[in-house]
Design a protein around this motif. Structure first.
Motif, PDB file in Angstrom:
ATOM      1  N   ALA A 114      32.192  46.815 -20.054  1.00 37.39           N
ATOM      2  CA  ALA A 114      33.387  47.086 -20.955  1.00 37.39           C
ATOM      3  C   ALA A 114      33.212  47.997 -21.714  1.00 37.39           C
ATOM      4  O   ALA A 114      32.238  48.152 -22.665  1.00 37.39           O
ATOM      5  CB  ALA A 114      33.740  45.621 -21.338  1.00 37.39           C
ATOM      6  N   ASP A 115      34.373  48.979 -21.930  1.00 31.54           N
ATOM      7  CA  ASP A 115      34.513  49.970 -22.786  1.00 31.54           C
ATOM      8  C   ASP A 115      35.357  49.666 -24.026  1.00 31.54           C
ATOM      9  O   ASP A 115      36.462  49.036 -23.796  1.00 31.54           O
ATOM     10  CB  ASP A 115      34.645  51.291 -22.314  1.00 31.54           C
ATOM     11  N   PHE A 116      35.190  50.178 -25.442  1.00 37.94           N
ATOM     12  CA  PHE A 116      36.308  50.133 -26.335  1.00 37.94           C
ATOM     13  C   PHE A 116      37.058  51.666 -25.777  1.00 37.94           C
ATOM     14  O   PHE A 116      36.426  52.660 -25.857  1.00 37.94           O
ATOM     15  CB  PHE A 116      35.796  50.463 -27.506  1.00 37.94           C
ATOM     16  N   MET A 117      38.260  51.583 -25.832  1.00 29.94           N
ATOM     17  CA  MET A 117      39.095  52.750 -25.805  1.00 29.94           C
ATOM     18  C   MET A 117      39.180  53.427 -26.821  1.00 29.94           C
ATOM     19  O   MET A 117      39.762  52.679 -28.008  1.00 29.94           O
ATOM     20  CB  MET A 117      40.658  52.611 -25.130  1.00 29.94           C
ATOM     21  N   VAL A 118      38.872  54.849 -26.916  1.00 30.99           N
ATOM     22  CA  VAL A 118      39.164  55.511 -28.344  1.00 30.99           C
ATOM     23  C   VAL A 118      40.152  56.846 -28.022  1.00 30.99           C
ATOM     24  O   VAL A 118      40.217  56.978 -26.801  1.00 30.99           O
ATOM     25  CB  VAL A 118      37.932  55.854 -29.173  1.00 30.99           C
ATOM     26  N   ALA A 119      40.529  57.251 -29.207  1.00 31.38           N
ATOM     27  CA  ALA A 119      41.292  58.490 -28.845  1.00 31.38           C
ATOM     28  C   ALA A 119      40.224  59.609 -29.922  1.00 31.38           C
ATOM     29  O   ALA A 119      39.854  59.455 -30.857  1.00 31.38           O
ATOM     30  CB  ALA A 119      42.579  58.638 -29.636  1.00 31.38           C
ATOM     31  N   PHE A 120      40.207  60.766 -29.311  1.00 35.19           N
ATOM     32  CA  PHE A 120      39.426  62.068 -29.879  1.00 35.19           C
ATOM     33  C   PHE A 120      40.509  63.097 -30.170  1.00 35.19           C
ATOM     34  O   PHE A 120      41.046  63.602 -29.037  1.00 35.19           O
ATOM     35  CB  PHE A 120      38.251  62.291 -29.073  1.00 35.19           C
ATOM     36  N   GLU A 121      40.466  63.753 -31.298  1.00 38.45           N
ATOM     37  CA  GLU A 121      41.393  64.795 -31.316  1.00 38.45           C
ATOM     38  C   GLU A 121      40.810  66.066 -32.105  1.00 38.45           C
ATOM     39  O   GLU A 121      40.066  66.100 -32.690  1.00 38.45           O
ATOM     40  CB  GLU A 121      42.596  64.525 -32.387  1.00 38.45           C
TER      41      GLU A 121
END
Length: 141
Positions: A76-83
């Motif tokens: 199971a993964d944590f969803m992240v955002a990378f900008e």
């Protein structure tokens, strides 16, 4: 008027495809990772590189990204955002790339070293496997 069209001389946004986005962020540098912390949303700057189409960065053991990006459930993964972005304030042009995907603690060897600007030990590598990559480029004329 669509996002990609504007009268001559006015700024307009161009959508970037996945390949263009990866080309722009591939040199590495500084980006921002956004994730959910128990106290609410968090955005932190990190030094990063791109390895085999994934974003790779280092952080401290026991820090917020170590604890907050572990689900405790295998697979199971944590969803992240990378900008990542580049802005030229003089010309008022630039680009922005957003990568969204699961954050994985890297347990094996990494093929690329990631330089960090922050002091202290940063032995933990985290890889973001992209699910979605999008970007925009703002231009004048």
């Amino acid at each position: 008027m669509s996002e990609n069209t504007a009268p001559a001389g006015l700024p307009h946004l161009e959508k970037l495809d996945r390949d263009d986005c990866l080309r722009l962020i591939s040199p590495g540098g500084v980006g921002r990772i956004a994730f959910t912390h128990p106290g609410g949303p968090v955005i932190l700057p990190v030094n990063y590189t791109v390895e085999q189409g994934a974003v790779l960065f280092r952080t401290a053991l026991g820090g917020p990204m170590d604890a907050d990006l572990r689900t405790g459930v295998y697979g199971a993964d944590f969803m992240v955002a990378f900008e990542v972005d580049h802005i030229d304030e003089r010309t008022r042009e630039g680009w922005s790339v957003l990568v969204r995907g699961g954050a994985h603690h890297v347990t094996g060897d990494v093929h690329k070293e990631v330089e960090t600007w922050a002091g202290g030990e940063r032995p933990l590598y985290i890889r973001i496997e992209p699910v979605e990559i999008s970007g925009r480029h703002i231009r004048h004329g």
